[in-house]
Design an enzyme around this catalytic site. Structure first.
Site, short mmCIF file in Angstrom:
data_model
loop_
_atom_site.label_atom_id
_atom_site.label_comp_id
_atom_site.label_asym_id
_atom_site.label_seq_id
_atom_site.Cartn_x
_atom_site.Cartn_y
_atom_site.Cartn_z
N ARG A 216 0.77 -1.32 -0.06
CA ARG A 216 0.16 0.02 0.00
C ARG A 216 1.09 1.33 -0.20
NH1 ARG A 216 -3.00 -2.70 4.12
NH2 ARG A 216 -4.71 -3.79 3.00
N ARG B 164 -2.56 21.75 -15.49
CA ARG B 164 -1.74 20.63 -15.78
C ARG B 164 -2.06 20.05 -17.02
NH1 ARG B 164 0.69 15.86 -11.81
NH2 ARG B 164 2.04 14.76 -13.55
N GLU C 166 -4.38 17.29 -12.28
CA GLU C 166 -4.81 17.69 -13.50
C GLU C 166 -6.27 18.02 -13.76
OE1 GLU C 166 -2.61 15.43 -16.96
OE2 GLU C 166 -4.58 15.15 -17.66
N LYS D 154 7.50 22.58 -15.02
CA LYS D 154 6.92 21.48 -14.68
C LYS D 154 6.35 21.60 -13.05
CE LYS D 154 5.26 16.61 -15.11
NZ LYS D 154 5.29 15.51 -15.91
N GLU E 78 10.15 17.30 -25.71
CA GLU E 78 9.59 17.89 -24.15
C GLU E 78 10.18 19.25 -23.60
OE1 GLU E 78 6.73 16.38 -23.34
OE2 GLU E 78 6.68 14.23 -24.10
N HIS F 171 -0.16 16.51 -27.47
CA HIS F 171 -0.13 15.02 -27.35
C HIS F 171 -1.51 14.42 -27.86
CE1 HIS F 171 3.00 15.90 -24.33
NE2 HIS F 171 2.94 14.53 -23.82
N HIS G 256 7.68 8.15 -28.42
CA HIS G 256 6.68 9.16 -27.67
C HIS G 256 7.16 10.66 -28.25
CE1 HIS G 256 3.89 10.93 -24.92
NE2 HIS G 256 4.93 11.41 -24.33
N HIS H 162 -0.54 11.25 -29.81
CA HIS H 162 -1.01 10.04 -29.33
C HIS H 162 -1.53 9.29 -30.35
CE1 HIS H 162 -0.87 10.76 -24.57
NE2 HIS H 162 0.08 10.20 -25.35
N LYS I 47 2.86 11.10 -11.84
CA LYS I 47 2.11 10.32 -12.72
C LYS I 47 2.54 8.92 -12.76
CE LYS I 47 -0.81 13.20 -15.59
NZ LYS I 47 -0.82 13.67 -17.03
N ASN J 263 -0.10 18.81 -22.01
CA ASN J 263 -0.56 17.80 -23.02
C ASN J 263 -0.42 18.57 -24.37
OD1 ASN J 263 -1.08 15.80 -21.06
ND2 ASN J 263 -3.04 16.14 -20.66
P1 NAD Z 1 12.25 4.65 -22.32
O1 NAD Z 1 12.12 4.52 -20.72
O2 NAD Z 1 11.75 3.42 -23.19
O3 NAD Z 1 13.76 4.81 -22.61
C1 NAD Z 1 14.04 4.74 -24.10
C2 NAD Z 1 15.17 3.78 -24.52
O4 NAD Z 1 16.29 4.35 -23.95
C3 NAD Z 1 14.98 2.53 -23.83
O5 NAD Z 1 15.49 1.33 -24.59
C4 NAD Z 1 16.03 2.52 -22.76
O6 NAD Z 1 16.43 1.10 -22.08
C5 NAD Z 1 17.24 3.33 -23.00
N1 NAD Z 1 17.87 4.00 -22.04
C6 NAD Z 1 17.41 4.70 -21.02
N2 NAD Z 1 18.21 5.41 -20.62
C7 NAD Z 1 19.40 5.21 -21.08
C8 NAD Z 1 20.91 5.67 -21.03
N3 NAD Z 1 21.19 6.50 -19.94
N4 NAD Z 1 21.84 5.02 -22.12
C9 NAD Z 1 21.39 4.29 -22.83
N5 NAD Z 1 20.04 3.97 -22.99
C10 NAD Z 1 19.27 4.14 -22.42
O7 NAD Z 1 11.59 5.82 -22.96
P2 NAD Z 1 11.50 7.24 -22.48
O8 NAD Z 1 11.37 8.10 -23.63
O9 NAD Z 1 12.19 7.62 -21.32
O10 NAD Z 1 9.81 7.39 -21.71
C11 NAD Z 1 8.79 7.04 -22.45
C12 NAD Z 1 7.81 6.74 -21.49
O11 NAD Z 1 7.46 7.78 -20.69
C13 NAD Z 1 6.44 6.46 -22.30
O12 NAD Z 1 5.67 5.20 -21.78
C14 NAD Z 1 5.37 7.50 -21.92
O13 NAD Z 1 4.19 7.28 -21.56
C15 NAD Z 1 6.19 7.92 -20.39
N6 NAD Z 1 5.78 9.21 -19.94
C16 NAD Z 1 5.44 9.28 -18.64
C17 NAD Z 1 5.17 10.62 -18.21
C18 NAD Z 1 4.74 10.96 -16.77
O14 NAD Z 1 4.42 11.84 -16.37
N7 NAD Z 1 4.86 9.87 -15.78
C19 NAD Z 1 5.41 11.86 -19.18
C20 NAD Z 1 5.87 11.60 -20.17
C21 NAD Z 1 6.08 10.07 -20.66
N1 GLY Z 2 3.34 14.53 -18.98
C1 GLY Z 2 2.24 15.28 -18.37
C2 GLY Z 2 2.18 15.47 -17.16
O1 GLY Z 2 2.83 14.90 -16.26
O2 GLY Z 2 1.02 15.68 -16.58
#
Ligand code: NAD
Ligand code: GLY
Length: 384
Positions: free
Chosen positions: A130, A256, A252, A242, A194, A263, A281, A267, A152, A260
């Site tokens: 939890r 917030r 949101e 942010k 971003e 997006h 992404h 998306h 998030k 997007n």
């Molecule tokens: P990811 O986590 O898949 O990383 C991209 C690639 O880079 C992966 O293959 C990973 O193994 C590799 N990698 C990561 N760090 C590395 C490093 N230092 N050196 C070499 N390789 C490395 O992708 P991302 O772009 O970081 O994140 C995308 C995800 O984030 C999506 O699922 C998206 O929905 C989510 N997201 C969430 C929020 C939120 O607010 N929570 C906001 C934006 C995006």
């Molecule tokens: N990436 C959008 C948010 O964190 O609200």
């Protein structure tokens, strides 16, 4: 315009959320201080490090050593790299591994990776026992400027992306910009989308700074005299923007939503690419922002010259800005509109979009006629 910060010291941004407030630290080489920082906050705790196979190869040993140097035993939990890891199956695997490692509520989870690891490990932390505290150690530019901040957390479902999750804030974010040295350029560029987003949605001056300094942000060069290095400065400006928005609207209901920007269009193309490496992404967000600015100019909300200026910057760094830039066959207009409707419910023929009255002046438009979007996109598809 210069970056008004001293070099050397870690840069600190606080996310002001009352009893759930936390610090974001930004700087080169910060990972080495992870153990000391955790020990100071949670003396006597154990840790688990959730990471993916690629990040583990590059940075797990250093993270374990940093914790060990402060006497903290850390169990690694290694998941496959890639979006498909944000699944129920992986959530179960991570939760089981946390319980098997006897991680208790006063212990700690370290999310070492990009947005995928951060979202999955954050959600596992929210539900295991939890709620276990977690620290974000983002290793992609996207994660440093966006996903590690704001709480998030989520996995994907067969119904869509990020549909099962929780708002669950970390207790600390450690953005070590040296970790980005191993990141492939394509991933860095996707994260840069971003970064630009923060300029476009609320900070014209930052956008102008990026127009001048983006090459140095990509190159990761050194500090300039007494000023912070451009890469660290761009992470700082993004995270500050942010943090301010999240502090105003954690769940949101209002501001917030501005995060997007790009997006809804983005998306739809990401989904059409099957959330695969055909379109990352951040690349989808680049295209989405280009379309959002073009559409805003079309609606006479802003000048075409400014929309063109935005598109020029996104294109110059190598992000897709036109449907013809996609590396896969774009969907037809009906499919595209279906995907948009899945992302944002159509209410009485109207969609909610983030549009702009100029560079740095985004707003939430709740009255966008779905037919207007359809006509706009049909034209874009026809002019490929
Ligand atoms: P990811 O986590 O898949 O990383 C991209 C690639 O880079 C992966 O293959 C990973 O193994 C590799 N990698 C990561 N760090 C590395 C490093 N230092 N050196 C070499 N390789 C490395 O992708 P991302 O772009 O970081 O994140 C995308 C995800 O984030 C999506 O699922 C998206 O929905 C989510 N997201 C969430 C929020 C939120 O607010 N929570 C906001 C934006 C995006
Ligand atoms: N990436 C959008 C948010 O964190 O609200």
């Amino acid at each position: 315009m210069t970056a008004p910060l001293r070099s050397g010291d870690p840069i600190l941004v606080n996310v002001g959320l009352g009893t759930r407030a936390y610090d974001i630290l930004i700087g080169r080489g910060l990972l080495a201080s992870l153990g000391a920082r955790v020990a100071a906050r949670k003396p006597g705790s154990k840790a688990a490090i959730v990471t993916d196979e690629t990040v583990a190869r590059h940075h797990l040993a250093a993270a374990q050593a940093a914790l060990q140097s402060a006497g903290i035993d850390a169990t690694p939990i290694i998941v496959p790299a890639g979006e498909s890891t944000k699944s129920f199956a992986m959530l179960e695997r991570v939760c089981d591994a946390l319980l098997a490692a006897r991680i208790e509520r006063d212990d700690l989870v370290v999310a070492l990776g990009g947005g995928v690891v951060g979202d999955l490990a954050g959600f596992a932390s929210a539900v295991a026992r939890r709620g276990v505290d977690y620290v974000q150690v983002p290793t992609t530019l996207l994660a440093q400027v966006d996903s590690s901040v704001g709480g998030k957390t989520a996995i994907n479902s067969s119904h869509g992306k990020n549909l099962v999750g929780a708002f669950y804030q970390p207790v600390l974010v450690l953005a070590d910009t040296a970790l980005l040295d191993t990141l492939p350029e394509r991933e860095f560029r996707a994260g840069y989308a971003e970064v630009v987003k923060y300029g476009l949605l609320g900070d014209l001056e930052f956008f102008e700074w990026l127009e001048v300094n983006w090459r140095d942000v990509f190159a990761g060069g050194p500090a300039r005299g007494n000023l912070a290095a451009p890469r660290e400065y761009s992470v700082l400006k993004s995270v500050q923007a942010k943090a301010e928005i999240v502090a105003r609207d954690e769940h949101e209901h209002g501001d917030r939503m501005l995060l997007n920007l790009g997006h809804t269009f983005g998306h739809a193309f990401e989904a059409a690419a099957g959330f695969s490496d055909k379109l990352l992404h951040g690349e989808a967000i680049g295209l989405g922002m280009a379309l959002a600015f073009e559409f805003s100019a079309r609606r006479d909300l802003m000048s075409k010259a400014d929309a063109d200026r935005v598109i020029r910057h996104l294109a110059i760094v190598g992000l897709p800005t036109k449907i013809s830039d996609l590396r896969f066959g774009a969907p037809g207009i009906d499919r595209l509109m279906d995907l948009i409707a899945q992302d944002k419910k159509v209410k009485r023929g109207a969609l909610t979009f983030i549009l702009a009255r100029g560079i740095g002046s985004a707003f939430v438009a709740r009255d966008v006629d779905a037919e207007e979007i359809r006509t706009f996109l049909a034209e874009k598809l026809a002019s490929r």
